[in-house]
Every structure is written in C-alpha cells, then in structure tokens.
Write an enzyme that holds these catalytic residues in place. Structure first.
Site, PDB file in Angstrom:
ATOM      1  N   SER A 190       0.874  -1.174   0.000  1.00  0.00           N
ATOM      2  CA  SER A 190       0.000   0.000   0.000  1.00  0.00           C
ATOM      3  C   SER A 190       0.917   1.231   0.000  1.00  0.00           C
ATOM      4  O   SER A 190       1.949   1.236  -0.680  1.00  0.00           O
ATOM      5  CB  SER A 190      -0.918  -0.063   1.226  1.00  0.00           C
ATOM      6  OG  SER A 190      -1.759   1.051   1.263  1.00  0.00           O
ATOM      7  N   TYR A 228      -4.418   8.169  -6.304  1.00  0.00           N
ATOM      8  CA  TYR A 228      -3.448   7.216  -5.732  1.00  0.00           C
ATOM      9  C   TYR A 228      -3.812   6.895  -4.279  1.00  0.00           C
ATOM     10  O   TYR A 228      -3.918   5.727  -3.888  1.00  0.00           O
ATOM     11  CB  TYR A 228      -2.062   7.846  -5.816  1.00  0.00           C
ATOM     12  CG  TYR A 228      -0.933   7.007  -5.273  1.00  0.00           C
ATOM     13  CD1 TYR A 228      -0.419   5.938  -6.000  1.00  0.00           C
ATOM     14  CD2 TYR A 228      -0.359   7.293  -4.027  1.00  0.00           C
ATOM     15  CE1 TYR A 228       0.634   5.176  -5.504  1.00  0.00           C
ATOM     16  CE2 TYR A 228       0.692   6.535  -3.533  1.00  0.00           C
ATOM     17  CZ  TYR A 228       1.183   5.477  -4.273  1.00  0.00           C
ATOM     18  OH  TYR A 228       2.231   4.727  -3.775  1.00  0.00           O
ATOM     19  N   LYS A 264      -5.035   3.353  -2.424  1.00  0.00           N
ATOM     20  CA  LYS A 264      -4.249   2.737  -1.350  1.00  0.00           C
ATOM     21  C   LYS A 264      -5.092   2.562  -0.083  1.00  0.00           C
ATOM     22  O   LYS A 264      -4.942   1.572   0.637  1.00  0.00           O
ATOM     23  CB  LYS A 264      -2.999   3.568  -1.058  1.00  0.00           C
ATOM     24  CG  LYS A 264      -2.013   3.631  -2.232  1.00  0.00           C
ATOM     25  CD  LYS A 264      -1.461   2.262  -2.592  1.00  0.00           C
ATOM     26  CE  LYS A 264      -0.327   2.332  -3.601  1.00  0.00           C
ATOM     27  NZ  LYS A 264       0.236   1.008  -3.930  1.00  0.00           N
TER      28      LYS A 264
HETATM   29  N1  LIG Z   1       8.527   4.613  -4.136  1.00  0.00           N
HETATM   30  C1  LIG Z   1       7.802   5.104  -3.138  1.00  0.00           C
HETATM   31  O1  LIG Z   1       8.128   6.142  -2.564  1.00  0.00           O
HETATM   32  C2  LIG Z   1       6.559   4.370  -2.715  1.00  0.00           C
HETATM   33  C3  LIG Z   1       5.950   4.765  -1.516  1.00  0.00           C
HETATM   34  C4  LIG Z   1       4.820   4.090  -1.093  1.00  0.00           C
HETATM   35  C5  LIG Z   1       4.322   3.040  -1.819  1.00  0.00           C
HETATM   36  N2  LIG Z   1       4.925   2.675  -2.987  1.00  0.00           N
HETATM   37  C6  LIG Z   1       4.348   1.543  -3.720  1.00  0.00           C
HETATM   38  O2  LIG Z   1       5.365   0.599  -4.003  1.00  0.00           O
HETATM   39  C7  LIG Z   1       4.943  -0.208  -5.104  1.00  0.00           C
HETATM   40  C8  LIG Z   1       6.083  -0.313  -6.107  1.00  0.00           C
HETATM   41  O3  LIG Z   1       6.291   0.972  -6.691  1.00  0.00           O
HETATM   42  P1  LIG Z   1       7.739   1.586  -6.927  1.00  0.00           P
HETATM   43  O4  LIG Z   1       7.832   2.836  -6.148  1.00  0.00           O
HETATM   44  O5  LIG Z   1       8.766   0.547  -6.748  1.00  0.00           O
HETATM   45  O6  LIG Z   1       7.586   2.046  -8.451  1.00  0.00           O
HETATM   46  P2  LIG Z   1       8.223   1.492  -9.799  1.00  0.00           P
HETATM   47  O7  LIG Z   1       7.536   2.256 -10.855  1.00  0.00           O
HETATM   48  O8  LIG Z   1       9.708   1.551  -9.722  1.00  0.00           O
HETATM   49  O9  LIG Z   1       7.786  -0.029  -9.838  1.00  0.00           O
HETATM   50  C9  LIG Z   1       6.459  -0.423 -10.115  1.00  0.00           C
HETATM   51  C10 LIG Z   1       6.507  -1.753 -10.840  1.00  0.00           C
HETATM   52  O10 LIG Z   1       5.167  -2.182 -11.102  1.00  0.00           O
HETATM   53  C11 LIG Z   1       5.112  -2.619 -12.459  1.00  0.00           C
HETATM   54  N3  LIG Z   1       3.757  -2.515 -12.997  1.00  0.00           N
HETATM   55  C12 LIG Z   1       3.055  -1.387 -13.225  1.00  0.00           C
HETATM   56  N4  LIG Z   1       1.872  -1.684 -13.784  1.00  0.00           N
HETATM   57  C13 LIG Z   1       1.833  -3.037 -13.912  1.00  0.00           C
HETATM   58  C14 LIG Z   1       0.888  -3.942 -14.430  1.00  0.00           C
HETATM   59  N5  LIG Z   1      -0.269  -3.522 -14.947  1.00  0.00           N
HETATM   60  N6  LIG Z   1       1.184  -5.266 -14.409  1.00  0.00           N
HETATM   61  C15 LIG Z   1       2.360  -5.703 -13.907  1.00  0.00           C
HETATM   62  N7  LIG Z   1       3.290  -4.888 -13.390  1.00  0.00           N
HETATM   63  C16 LIG Z   1       3.041  -3.572 -13.403  1.00  0.00           C
HETATM   64  C17 LIG Z   1       6.087  -1.697 -13.188  1.00  0.00           C
HETATM   65  O11 LIG Z   1       6.447  -2.211 -14.455  1.00  0.00           O
HETATM   66  C18 LIG Z   1       7.215  -1.646 -12.205  1.00  0.00           C
HETATM   67  O12 LIG Z   1       8.098  -2.744 -12.338  1.00  0.00           O
HETATM   68  C19 LIG Z   1       3.694   0.457  -5.669  1.00  0.00           C
HETATM   69  O13 LIG Z   1       2.541  -0.229  -5.233  1.00  0.00           O
HETATM   70  C20 LIG Z   1       3.757   1.852  -5.073  1.00  0.00           C
HETATM   71  O14 LIG Z   1       2.494   2.452  -4.990  1.00  0.00           O
HETATM   72  C21 LIG Z   1       6.030   3.317  -3.453  1.00  0.00           C
END
Ligand SMILES: NC(=O)c1ccc[n+]([C@@H]2O[C@H](COP(=O)([O-])OP(=O)(O)OC[C@H]3O[C@@H](n4cnc5c(N)ncnc54)[C@H](O)[C@@H]3O)[C@@H](O)[C@H]2O)c1
Length: 299
Positions: free
Chosen positions: A184, A200, A204
C-alpha cells in the site's frame, strides 16, 4: 539444537516459494533481492515491457551463495485473465506458494499541478478537474483490484503452503508460510500535503481495507493477509534525489531525515513472511520513518 530465537531461524525464508509483482523495479526488486539472498525461489512478475530478464540474471547471481533462485514471468496484473494464466503457469511448476507479494502499482497525477494548500479556488478546481477518468480507472485496476484477483487466484497455492506438513505436527503456517503481502502506501494514512495524490491515495486506502477483508475471508485456512505502507523510497515512481521531484521539499521533514531504502523494505517483508511474523494477520504496517506523524498540512 539451535534455538528458534536465533535471527537466522526466526526470519528464515530459506526454501520458500515467492511471487513478487512489479518485481523488476523499485520496491519489488528490493523485496525480490531480500528473498533470493536468503534462499527463496522467487518468481518476478512484471509487464512484458519491463526489464524482467536483466533482473532475473542479476537476482540469480545474488542467489548463488544461499541457493536462492529467480524466474521471470510477464503479466499485466490489471487483466484478470492474465492473472489466471499466471496462476496456472506457476501451479504447473509449484505445489505451493509461501509468499505472494502483490506490489505492482502506479501513480497518475493531475496533468495540471497546483499547490493544493495555497492555490485559489479556480486554480485548485482546474488542477483537480484535469485528472483523467481513465487514470482513476487504471490506478484502481492496478493498485487495488489486482491485489484482489491475485490473492484469489493464488489462494489454493497459499493454502497448500499454510498446510504444508513439516513433521512433528508442525505446519507451514508455523513458519509464516501462506501469506499475501500487499504494497500500500503511507499516502492512505494522511489527508493533506502540498500535492494532489487523490486517485493514488484513495486506491491505497481501499487496499488497506482489502487487507482486512481478505484476511477475514482467508482466516479459516490461516492464509494471512498483511499490507505494508511505505513512505518515500527511491524508485521509478518516486525518483528521490532527482531534480524536480514533486516531494523534494518534504524529504527533510520525515522524522528519520532520510528516504527509505532496501534494508527498510526487505527487512519488513522478511519479518512479515517468516516465523517472526507468523502471528501477524490483517494489519497494515507503516514503514515511513515517522512521516505520517507530521504529514498532514505539510507544505
Ligand atoms: N517509491 C515510493 O516512494 C513508494 C511509496 C509508497 C508506496 N509505494 C508503492 O510501491 C509499489 C512499487 O512501486 P515503486 O515505487 O517501486 O515504483 P516502480 O515504478 O519503480 O515499480 C512499479 C513496478 O510495477 C510494475 N507494474 C506497473 N503496472 C503493472 C501492471 N499492470 N502489471 C504488472 N506490473 C506492473 C512496473 O512495471 C514496475 O516494475 C507500488 O505499489 C507503489 O504504490 C512506493
């Protein structure tokens, strides 16, 4: 006999079978690394356009010492029939899945940005109205609905892991096996910052409730369902440190005075997936360096 309280026993995922969606980038890759380095067999699942094979090669290299290994599988998790094919493909190779990390996610910001704490009404309205309905749909499809269909599709394999006979009356669930971990965000837990993350954050918040709903539904089989709610972590979605990052004025205000990193994220997943977390079910764990304590109303 080695005590069960040694950290290498308490947090062990050695020999676990794991599936990590969004596993070729950002948090998903950090999680896959943590699992593979500690002896798990990890399927990384991502869009066909992602760098899956490159990541698989890197992870297999990392797993050499521990015996951990990786395979890559393409799947668009916003597509229910692709999720069905994914589960069928893994079922043909595995009799159980110990850990499903449903992590893939997207963020779609309003094309016209504004400072929501200061913008006059007309500017605020124009920014919020610029948000596209298709962006809301895809955000919910990936950030919320996919967690639901993935959890349901993998339920038989997760249940098999929870029930796994380990001898001496012990089952897989005693070691933490049979768990869904959803990524999340701490964005589900605060209401106001200077940027608009409404689609977003609502997706979440829906995920946080989904954790509880599914944990209750799966409780008869003790397939645990938990969520993690990260704060800022460097990734493609949030390139911390890159000039122009919309959150850059907020990083210093996190009580930890830093962004999260792979130890924070992998450590949390190792805890929730292993013996150490085997008694944790239906909760969301915020891993944000204290950000939500102070996030509301931040400029
Ligand atoms: N980076 C942050 O600061 C942060 C903070 C809180 C939560 N998150 C959450 O962490 C999770 C990962 O995000 P991240 O920050 O690593 O971003 P990121 O963009 O680096 O990675 C996201 C991954 O999800 C894949 N993806 C997207 N749509 C897809 C689909 N339809 N089918 C299959 N794969 C798909 C992308 O190709 C990518 O590999 C997400 O759920 C994001 O909301 C991230």
């Amino acid at each position: 006999m080695m005590s069960s309280l040694y950290s290498q026993n308490l947090f062990s995922v050695n020999g676990f079978v794991a599936v990590v969606t969004g596993g070729s980038s950002g948090l998903g890759f950090m999680i896959a690394k943590g699992l593979v380095l500690n002896g798990a067999k990890v399927y990384i699942v991502d869009l066909p356009s992602a760098a899956i094979e490159e990541r698989v090669a890197a992870l297999n290299e990392l797993g050499r010492e521990s015996g951990g290994s990786t395979q890559g599988l393409p799947c668009d998790v916003s597509n229910k029939s692709e999720i069905a094919s994914l589960a069928a493909s893994i079922s043909s190779q595995e009799t159980r899945v110990d850990v499903l990390v449903s992590n893939a996610g997207i963020r779609r910001d309003p094309p016209i940005p504004c400072d929501v704490l200061k913008a006059p009404l007309s500017e605020l309205q124009a920014s919020m109205w610029s948000s596209q309905d298709s962006h809301w749909a895809s955000t919910f499809a990936i950030n919320t609905t996919a967690h639901y269909f993935l959890s349901v599709a993998f339920l038989p394999l997760l249940e098999a892991a929870s029930r796994l006979d380990l001898g001496n009356g012990r089952q897989g669930r005693s070691e933490g096996r049979g768990v869904v971990i959803m990524t999340s965000s701490c964005a589900s837990m605060h209401n106001v910052t200077n940027v608009d993350l409404t689609s977003y954050a609502t997706s979440k918040a829906a995920t946080d409730h989904l954790v509880k709903l599914l944990a209750a539904k799966f409780s008869r089989f003790y397939v645990r369902v938990v969520g993690i709610n990260p704060g800022f972590v460097p990734s493609n979605m949030n390139p911390v440190g890159q000039e122009g990052n919309m959150f850059s004025s907020l990083f210093d205000r996190v009580p930890a005075k830093r962004a999260g990193n792979e130890e924070d994220i992998a450590g949390t997943v190792l805890y929730l997936a292993s013996r150490a977390g085997a008694y944790v079910d239906g909760i969301n764990l915020c891993v944000d360096g204290g950000r939500i304590l102070l996030a509301n109303g931040q400029e």
